[in-house]
Design a protein around this motif. Structure first.
Motif, PDB file in Angstrom:
ATOM      1  N   GLY A 149     -36.704 -22.670   7.825  1.00 49.98           N
ATOM      2  CA  GLY A 149     -37.227 -23.321   6.632  1.00 49.98           C
ATOM      3  C   GLY A 149     -36.202 -23.467   5.524  1.00 49.98           C
ATOM      4  O   GLY A 149     -36.516 -23.955   4.438  1.00 49.98           O
ATOM      5  N   GLY A 184     -33.771 -25.484   5.375  1.00 47.47           N
ATOM      6  CA  GLY A 184     -33.399 -26.880   5.157  1.00 47.47           C
ATOM      7  C   GLY A 184     -32.280 -27.343   6.077  1.00 47.47           C
ATOM      8  O   GLY A 184     -31.729 -28.440   5.894  1.00 47.47           O
ATOM      9  N   LYS A 185     -31.951 -26.572   7.077  1.00 53.71           N
ATOM     10  CA  LYS A 185     -30.833 -26.896   7.968  1.00 53.71           C
ATOM     11  C   LYS A 185     -31.072 -28.197   8.724  1.00 53.71           C
ATOM     12  O   LYS A 185     -30.221 -29.086   8.755  1.00 53.71           O
ATOM     13  CB  LYS A 185     -30.601 -25.755   8.981  1.00 53.71           C
ATOM     14  CG  LYS A 185     -30.358 -24.400   8.347  1.00 53.71           C
ATOM     15  CD  LYS A 185     -30.106 -23.325   9.393  1.00 53.71           C
ATOM     16  CE  LYS A 185     -31.276 -23.044  10.326  1.00 53.71           C
ATOM     17  NZ  LYS A 185     -32.471 -22.525   9.657  1.00 53.71           N
ATOM     18  N   SER A 186     -32.249 -28.304   9.341  1.00 57.72           N
ATOM     19  CA  SER A 186     -32.527 -29.507  10.136  1.00 57.72           C
ATOM     20  C   SER A 186     -32.588 -30.744   9.248  1.00 57.72           C
ATOM     21  O   SER A 186     -32.092 -31.810   9.615  1.00 57.72           O
ATOM     22  CB  SER A 186     -33.855 -29.367  10.881  1.00 57.72           C
ATOM     23  OG  SER A 186     -33.795 -28.310  11.796  1.00 57.72           O
ATOM     24  N   THR A 187     -33.180 -30.599   8.085  1.00 61.13           N
ATOM     25  CA  THR A 187     -33.277 -31.722   7.159  1.00 61.13           C
ATOM     26  C   THR A 187     -31.880 -32.187   6.762  1.00 61.13           C
ATOM     27  O   THR A 187     -31.601 -33.390   6.721  1.00 61.13           O
ATOM     28  CB  THR A 187     -34.092 -31.310   5.915  1.00 61.13           C
ATOM     29  OG1 THR A 187     -35.345 -30.775   6.352  1.00 61.13           O
ATOM     30  CG2 THR A 187     -34.323 -32.491   4.999  1.00 61.13           C
TER      31      THR A 187
HETATM   32  N1  LIG Z   1     -41.375 -33.999   7.688  1.00 66.32           N
HETATM   33  C1  LIG Z   1     -41.602 -32.993   6.844  1.00 66.32           C
HETATM   34  N2  LIG Z   1     -42.662 -33.039   6.017  1.00 66.32           N
HETATM   35  C2  LIG Z   1     -42.906 -32.051   5.139  1.00 66.32           C
HETATM   36  N3  LIG Z   1     -42.160 -30.959   5.012  1.00 66.32           N
HETATM   37  C3  LIG Z   1     -41.085 -30.832   5.794  1.00 66.32           C
HETATM   38  C4  LIG Z   1     -40.751 -31.840   6.755  1.00 66.32           C
HETATM   39  N4  LIG Z   1     -39.634 -31.447   7.408  1.00 66.32           N
HETATM   40  C5  LIG Z   1     -39.286 -30.254   6.873  1.00 66.32           C
HETATM   41  N5  LIG Z   1     -40.150 -29.885   5.914  1.00 66.32           N
HETATM   42  C6  LIG Z   1     -40.051 -28.671   5.087  1.00 66.32           C
HETATM   43  O1  LIG Z   1     -38.768 -28.614   4.550  1.00 66.32           O
HETATM   44  C7  LIG Z   1     -38.265 -27.295   4.581  1.00 66.32           C
HETATM   45  C8  LIG Z   1     -36.985 -27.253   5.365  1.00 66.32           C
HETATM   46  O2  LIG Z   1     -37.255 -27.525   6.722  1.00 66.32           O
HETATM   47  P1  LIG Z   1     -36.124 -27.609   7.820  1.00 66.32           P
HETATM   48  O3  LIG Z   1     -35.064 -28.528   7.374  1.00 66.32           O
HETATM   49  O4  LIG Z   1     -36.791 -27.906   9.109  1.00 66.32           O
HETATM   50  O5  LIG Z   1     -35.570 -26.121   7.838  1.00 66.32           O
HETATM   51  P2  LIG Z   1     -34.747 -25.347   8.945  1.00 66.32           P
HETATM   52  O6  LIG Z   1     -34.235 -26.343   9.919  1.00 66.32           O
HETATM   53  O7  LIG Z   1     -33.676 -24.653   8.196  1.00 66.32           O
HETATM   54  O8  LIG Z   1     -35.686 -24.386   9.585  1.00 66.32           O
HETATM   55  C9  LIG Z   1     -39.375 -26.435   5.153  1.00 66.32           C
HETATM   56  O9  LIG Z   1     -40.081 -25.874   4.081  1.00 66.32           O
HETATM   57  C10 LIG Z   1     -40.210 -27.409   5.916  1.00 66.32           C
HETATM   58  O10 LIG Z   1     -41.535 -26.974   5.958  1.00 66.32           O
END
Ligand SMILES: Nc1ncnc2c1ncn2[C@@H]1O[C@H](COP(=O)(O)OP(=O)(O)O)[C@@H](O)[C@H]1O
Ligand SMILES: [Mg+2]
Lengths: 277, 329
Positions: free
Chosen positions: B44, B46-49
């Motif tokens: 959570g 934000g790595k994937s984002t």
């Molecule tokens: N499509 C989306 N809609 C709403 N919230 C999102 C979405 N994608 C990610 N998030 C939120 O954004 C935050 C970062 O997510 P993400 O980038 O997946 O983190 P990580 O890859 O580090 O686990 C988290 O709080 C997640 O719930």
């Protein structure tokens, strides 16, 4: 390159890293590749064929023998009327697959991978649609073949039947763009088929596929007349029986063109702008 | 070459909002070419984002990002020609065989059919998947899928490869295989941006690390710099005679000016020290008091400790919570 990496020998290193930069795939070649993908997937799951064959078979037998006598005096009489109509249903039910397949890609992340590749992106959709044409051909061959076995005698002969098949494929191809668009926006594949059935079944029954509209109340006749599926059924029927007038066929083609002009750019646009999770 | 080489990745103030949450909240990064750069953070963070924005899959809401000098929004095609992505969840086609998946990638990259088939077979071999080449991917194990997924990303070698949590959920053997692949790709000249929740993974592979938490970079640097930034060394002493431990504790506390912990082993003590020079004094004091250490070590903190210090919580705190949520969903 020296191999300082444990467990990775020079040969593997040489394979891992290539300095080849192939030229960008042409739209045609990307589409053919996506078509190939669909055929390979089909080859691995021939069970899909059961859907394609069984559904039209059940409807054909059910309607011909259950209602044929009541609708047209005898099952044989009814079959002459009904078969070109059920051919429309056979392909229309297949168009939903286009949507579910696209939606599955999006949900599985395959779509993300495609999007970072430098090919003409609409090929992913176009390839799917072209692949579906093969499905339509199988469904039509099955339906018409079974009809012939049961006593369907097309007055238009083999040419009439082939012309009807061609028009039905053009029509189904256009309709599959609608489901492609739904497939892009739907949340899960089950949604695609669920939503589609709610739309398709009323349209199927409010058409001239099963019965002649003359016996219906006049307001219903109006609905039946404007229903695109009726245009397709009319073209199919008149072509197979060799009685087609110019407009019998033209209406089906115009309808197909209109649907394509609206939904093909829409589907491609939605696909390109799609931001997944 | 006098001018500095173009950075593989450069971002400034990069932001992505999902409703009210800022998944990525003003990230500044500079990734030079030719390195493994690790983005380290809990679930959570934000790595994937972040990766999805850099890979042109998600449009940023603010800030700027370039890949090899190309803007990820305005020049996404140019970016796509240089990069490849292996997402967090394997993005291979379950309905095809492993080999067919790679042929598909090769074709879409512009290879002819024969060359695509050849390249696919080569890669299956290099990734130890030849025995399963004709099998449907849906029958593959997690490690095999992951390798196939990475293979699919390097059918044409990218200049920059994004790997989003490539080893999460893998057994140690598969994990080592993935590490070997990463090292090999690096040796071949590919720049790699790798996200991970595992500190040891970042420690093992990365030249530089950005620690992220709640969408922000909270520390950045080489592994050594990060460890040093915490400003502590750990002194660990093991005595010959456990009977001298109380005396040793007293002396060390005095000399180090820091609390001394008595370890589970009755002959061991440890302490965390801000100032290296005091360690020598303290050891000297022990010797003068005829307390002989059987052994001692001065170590810098592990990345685990760095993370704890920086964020105030353990790296895997949140992952436990997330797993719970997944079960509930
Ligand atoms: N499509 C989306 N809609 C709403 N919230 C999102 C979405 N994608 C990610 N998030 C939120 O954004 C935050 C970062 O997510 P993400 O980038 O997946 O983190 P990580 O890859 O580090 O686990 C988290 O709080 C997640 O719930
Ligand atoms: Mg993630």
């Amino acid at each position: 390159m020296t191999s300082s990496i444990e467990g990775v020998d020079d040969r593997v290193m040489a394979i891992l890293v290539t300095h080849e930069r192939p030229p960008k795939a042409s739209p045609m070649s990307a589409t053919i590749t996506h078509l190939w993908r669909g055929i390979m997937a089909f080859k691995h799951f021939p069970a899909q064929l059961i859907d394609i064959i069984l559904l039209p078979a059940i409807f054909l037998l059910l309607f011909t023998y259950l209602f044929g006598g009541a609708f047209a005096g005898s099952p044989h009489q009814y079959l002459q009327f009904f078969l070109p109509g059920i051919a429309v249903q056979s392909v229309i039910l297949m168009t939903v697959y286009t949507g579910t397949a696209i939606n599955t890609d999006i949900n599985k992340g395959v779509f993300d991978r495609f999007r970072t590749l430098p090919f003409w992106q609409p090929a992913a959709i176009a390839g799917n649609l072209v692949g579906d044409v093969l499905r339509y051909l199988i469904a039509l061959t099955m339906t018409i073949g079974m009809g012939l076995a049961l006593g369907f005698r097309p007055g238009g002969g083999i040419l009439g039947v082939l012309a009807a098949v061609a028009v039905l494929i053009v029509f189904a191809f256009s309709v599959s763009w609608i489901f492609a668009a739904i497939g892009v926006v739907a949340s899960v594949p089950e949604r695609v088929s669920g939503t589609s059935m709610i739309v398709i079944y009323p349209l199927l029954f409010m058409s001239n596929i099963f019965v002649r509209p003359e016996t219906m109340p006049s307001w219903m006749q109006v609905l039946v007349k404007v229903n695109p599926l009726s245009h397709a059924a009319t073209a199919s029927r008149t072509l197979m029986h060799g009685t087609a007038g110019f407009w019998d066929v033209m209406w089906a083609l115009i309808t197909s063109a209109l649907i394509t002009v609206v939904f093909a750019p829409l589907a491609v646009r939605l696909y390109r702008n799609k931001n997944t999770r | 070459m006098s001018s500095p080489p173009t950075l593989a990745i450069e971002t400034s103030g990069l932001r992505k909002l999902f409703g009210q949450t800022a998944a990525v909240d003003g990230v500044d990064l500079q990734v030079p070419p030719g390195v493994v750069y690790s983005v380290l953070g809990p679930n959570g963070a934000g790595k994937s984002t972040l990766i999805r924005m850099l890979a042109t899959l998600l449009r940023p809401d603010g800030g700027k990002a370039t890949v090899f000098g190309h803007d990820v929004v305005r020049e996404s095609d140019a970016v796509r020609r240089r990069i490849s992505v292996t997402g967090q969840y394997a993005s291979v086609d379950d309905a095809l065989s492993g080999l067919e998946n790679l042929v598909l990638m090769g074709r879409l990259q512009g290879y002819t059919w024969p060359r695509a088939r050849e390249r696919a077979a080569e890669l299956m071999d290099a990734f130890g998947l030849t025995h399963a080449a004709g099998r449907l991917v849906s029958t593959y194990s997690g490690g095999m899928r992951r390798r196939l997924d990475i293979a699919a990303s390097i059918v044409v070698s990218p200049d920059l490869l994004f790997l989003d949590e490539p080893t999460t959920g893998l057994d140690p053997r598969s994990r080592n295989q993935v590490w070997d692949i990463v090292r090999a790709l690096l040796a071949g000249g590919t720049t790699i941006l790798l996200t991970t929740q595992y500190l040891d993974e970042a420690d093992e592979l990365a030249d530089r690390i950005a620690v992220v938490d709640q969408g922000k970079v909270i520390a950045e640097g080489t592994t050594d710099e990060l460890k040093a930034s915490v400003g502590q060394v750990a002194l660990h002493v093991r005595l010959r005679d456990p009977g001298q431990r109380d005396k040793a504790e007293e002396l060390l506390t005095q000399e180090l000016g820091a609390p001394v912990h008595l370890e589970g082993d009755p002959a061991e003590l440890s302490a965390r020290v801000e100032d290296n020079s005091r360690v020598l004094q303290a050891l000297g004091a022990l010797t003068r008091a005829s307390i002989e250490p059987a052994e001692f070590s001065v170590t810098r903190p592990s990345l685990d400790e760095v993370f704890l210090t920086l964020t105030g919580h353990k790296a895997d705190d949140q992952s436990a919570g997330e797993a719970g949520e997944e079960n509930a969903a």
